[in-house]
Write an enzyme that holds these catalytic residues in place. Sequence first.
Site, short mmCIF file in Angstrom:
data_model
loop_
_atom_site.label_atom_id
_atom_site.label_comp_id
_atom_site.label_asym_id
_atom_site.label_seq_id
_atom_site.Cartn_x
_atom_site.Cartn_y
_atom_site.Cartn_z
N LEU A 86 -0.01 -1.68 -13.80
CA LEU A 86 1.10 -0.73 -13.77
C LEU A 86 1.60 -0.65 -12.34
CD1 LEU A 86 -0.43 2.16 -15.95
CD2 LEU A 86 0.71 0.06 -16.71
N GLY A 87 2.79 -1.17 -12.09
CA GLY A 87 3.36 -1.15 -10.75
C GLY A 87 3.23 -2.52 -10.10
N VAL A 142 4.03 -3.40 -3.16
CA VAL A 142 3.25 -4.15 -2.17
C VAL A 142 1.82 -4.40 -2.66
CG1 VAL A 142 2.32 -4.08 0.17
CG2 VAL A 142 4.64 -3.27 -0.26
N GLY A 198 7.40 -0.89 11.10
CA GLY A 198 6.89 -0.89 9.73
C GLY A 198 5.60 -0.12 9.56
N GLU A 217 6.94 5.21 7.39
CA GLU A 217 8.02 5.13 6.43
C GLU A 217 9.27 5.84 6.96
OE1 GLU A 217 7.06 5.62 2.34
OE2 GLU A 217 4.93 5.33 2.71
N LYS A 229 -7.00 12.51 0.68
CA LYS A 229 -8.21 11.70 0.86
C LYS A 229 -9.41 12.58 1.20
CE LYS A 229 -5.41 7.73 2.23
NZ LYS A 229 -4.69 7.11 3.38
#
EC number: 1.1.1.3
Lengths: 437, 437
Positions: free
Chosen positions: B14-15, B18, B191, B194, B209
Site C-alpha cells: 500500500l503506497g 520513496v 532535500g 520538507e 517515535k
Amino acid sequence: MAHDPGAPLRVALLGCGVVGSSVARMLVEQADDLAARCGVPLELVGIAVRRPGRPRPDVPVDPSLFTADAEELVTRADVVIEVIGGIDPARGLILRAMEHGASVVSANKALVAEDGPTLFEAAAKHGVDVYYEAAVAGAIPILRPVQESLAGDRVHRVMGIVNGTTNFVLDKMDGTGAGFAETVAEAQALGYAEADPTADVEGFDAAAKAAILASMAFHTRVSAADVYREGITEVTAADIRAAQDNDCVVKLLAICERVTSDGSDAVSVRVHPAMVPLGHPLASVREAFNAVFVESAAAGELMFYGRGAGGDPTASAVLGDVVAVARHRVAGGRGPGESAYADLPIVDLGQAVTRYHISLDVADRPGVLAQVATAFAEHGVSIETVRQQAGPDGDGRAKLIVVTHRATDSALAATVEALAALDAVEGVASVMRVEGA
Amino acid sequence: MAHDPGAPLRVALLGCGVVGSSVARMLVEQADDLAARCGVPLELVGIAVRRPGRPRPDVPVDPSLFTADAEELVTRADVVIEVIGGIDPARGLILRAMEHGASVVSANKALVAEDGPTLFEAAAKHGVDVYYEAAVAGAIPILRPVQESLAGDRVHRVMGIVNGTTNFVLDKMDGTGAGFAETVAEAQALGYAEADPTADVEGFDAAAKAAILASMAFHTRVSAADVYREGITEVTAADIRAAQDNDCVVKLLAICERVTSDGSDAVSVRVHPAMVPLGHPLASVREAFNAVFVESAAAGELMFYGRGAGGDPTASAVLGDVVAVARHRVAGGRGPGESAYADLPIVDLGQAVTRYHISLDVADRPGVLAQVATAFAEHGVSIETVRQQAGPDGDGRAKLIVVTHRATDSALAATVEALAALDAVEGVASVMRVEGA
C-alpha cells in the site's frame, strides 16, 4: 512442542560462575516481569555446578537447587541455559537437553563457532530452539538484528571490536604510550585481562565471534577454523605512534566481508589489528567496550555499541533469549533456525583486499624512494601517500612511511618480500592494515 | 494461521512513494534470497496507489499490479505492507487486512503512536502479526532489540536522536554559526527538510517515535498525546554558542525515562532540544544520522546508530519485518504482540528531573550574584557552576551563566519566574536542559 497453558516453564542453569550468578539472581529478582513477558512463570529447577555444597551467598536461591548431576538436570527442564563455556561437557549436555525436548540458550562462543551445525541440526530434529545472543559482544543485541532485522537486506561487511580485553589494552597503549607487555600486566591487575590472556590477546575469542557473525550475515557455515587470525601481541608502542601520526588508532578488528572471487560472491573472515581513522565510529570505542559496525546494501551503515562482557551485561542477553524461547514454548513454534542456504565459498587471506600502512627503515640517499616505488609498482600495489622522515643528523638513515591504495593481501605480502630484499631497505619496521577508510 | 507448505505468500503493498518504490524493487531484485529466508517465495500481488496509470520506471514490476482499489487488494494478501503514512485511510486498510487474515508490516509512526492499541487488539483477535520496526529510526534495528533482546532486562532510559531533519539543522548550526531560519532553508534546498517542515522542526515526528519507544521499553501504553513536546524553532545561534562554551552540542532528544512518582515506578516521555556533553556518544551523531542510547539495569549502556530515513534504509527495516511475519505464517504462530502489562502511570513534565543551563542578562554590580543564588536556593534548585561574563566596557551589564544540579522541571520553572522578577535581572536569555551528563 506445545506447552500446558499456565503451567510454569522449568528452567535449568548449567554453570554458576560470573554470568550464571547474574542469571540466577535476575531469574529470582525479576520473576514477575519475566512471567508477564513470557506468558507463564519461569521456575528455576536446578543449577548444575561442580561443587554443590559450596556456599554462594550472592545467589539468592534455595541451596537444594544446586546439583553436580548436570546429565540428570537437563532431562527435567523446558529451557536449559548453558553458561559453562568450552567444548566439553557443554556440547554433550546441550545435545542431551535437546533430545529430551528442551530449548537451549547458550553464551558459548567457542562451541557455537567450532561445532554450531551439530547444535542447529539437533535443534531442528527435536523441534526446539537454540539461541546464543550472549556469545557475541555480550550485552549488545547484534545476532538478532543481523539475523532478523536485516533479513530483507544484503549485508556487505560486518566489522567489530568484539573483545573487550584487547580493546582495553590497545586503548591504554594509545593513551599512555606504553608497550604491550606492560599494559597487559596493568589490565590483569585491574581485572580486564585473565591470568592467562592467550584467548584474548591472540585473537581466538574474537575469531570465534567473527565466525558466528559471518555465518549469520552471509547465510553460510563459517567455523572458527575458517577465520584468519592475528592477535595483538606484536603491536608495539611504535605502531601506536605511527597510527597516531596517521590520524588513526589501532584496534583489534573482526572483519566479515562479502567479496568477489572468480566472479561470484564469497566470504572473507579475518581477525587482526588494524589502523582505524579517527573519524570512523569504531575509533571512538574506548576501554573495554565493544561495537559492531555493519554495512548493508539498503540500510547503509549501522553501529551497535555497548558492554561486551561482564556478568550482568551477558546475563541480560541470556535472559532476552530465555524470554524468546519461552514465548515459543508457550505459543508453539520455533524461532528462525540456522540459515546456511547461500553456502558461499570462504576465501583465504590472500584474497582479502584492504589498505596498508608500511614503515621502512632505509638508507638516506638519493634514489631510494624510486627503488621502493618500483617494488610497489611491480606487484601492482598502488601508493596513496609516502612520507619520509630523516633520521638523527648525519646517521645516513631515514624512515619511509607508505600508505597504499586497496590491494590484495597476497600482492602486499609479495611487495613486502621484495622491499626487504632491496639494498636500500635496512628493515621493514611494521606493516599494518588500514580499515574503515 | 497455518500456510500451505510451499505455496507462495501473497504480498500487497500500500503506497509507492520513496519507501514503497524501494520495497517493491527489493522484493523483485532479492526474490531468491527472500524466498530462502522466508521458507517460501513472496509473490507481489498488487500495489495500491492513487494513480495506477502513472509511469513508474523505477519500479520494476508488471504495470498491471498497480491498482487504485486498496480496499480490495488487502483482501487477497497474506502480508500487507503499509507505507502510505498518516492516520486515514491507512488505519482502515490495516484493520481490513487483518480482518481478512493478513499480517501487516507498517512504517507508520503517526498511526502507531496515535492509535496503536486498536491495531494490536485487532492483530490479537485475528491471530496475525503487526510489525513496525521502520516506524522508529528508519534502518536502525531498535524496536526488536528493545522488545526482544532486552526482554529479560529492566530499561531505565531510552534517549534518542530520532529525527534526521532536526539533527541535520542543529549540526549545521553548530558548524556554521548560522541561525535557525537560514539553516532550515539550506536543509530544504538540499532535500533534508520538507517544504513544510513543521512535523520535524516542531518535534511531532520525534514525539510519535518517543511514544512508540516508551510503550515498548516500559510495557505501558504511551500515545503521542502523552509526550511533552518542544521543537527546535526557538533554538538560536546564541544557544548553540552557549552550548559550545559549555563543551556541549545541542540535539533534539526523545527521552523516555523510568522515574519514581509517589514511591512507585512511572514513566516520563518528552521531546525537546538539550545540551549534550561532547563526551557522550550521542554528541557525535552528525548530519541526518539517528542514534538511540539505551540504559538498562543489567546491560548497562547500549547505543544503536544508523540512517533514520530514506527509501532504501526504511525499506530494509520493512523487509526485515516482512521476513519475520512471513516465517510466522509458514511455521504457524505469531511474534510477540503488544506488552502493556506494567501499565505504569505517565507523569507530566513538571516531575521530569534533569540539569539546566540558564543564561541571564544582569546588571554588572555587586550583590547581583547573591540575589540570583538566593532565588535558586529558595526553590530548592542547587547550582553546579556559575560563570560571569562582563559586557562591553562600562555598559554596566553582564551575563551570568548558571548550570544546575538535577532538579525537577517544575522547580526550575518557578526559579526562572522568580529570576525574571528580580530587579537585577534584565532578562532570561535562554534556558536549556542538559542531558546525558
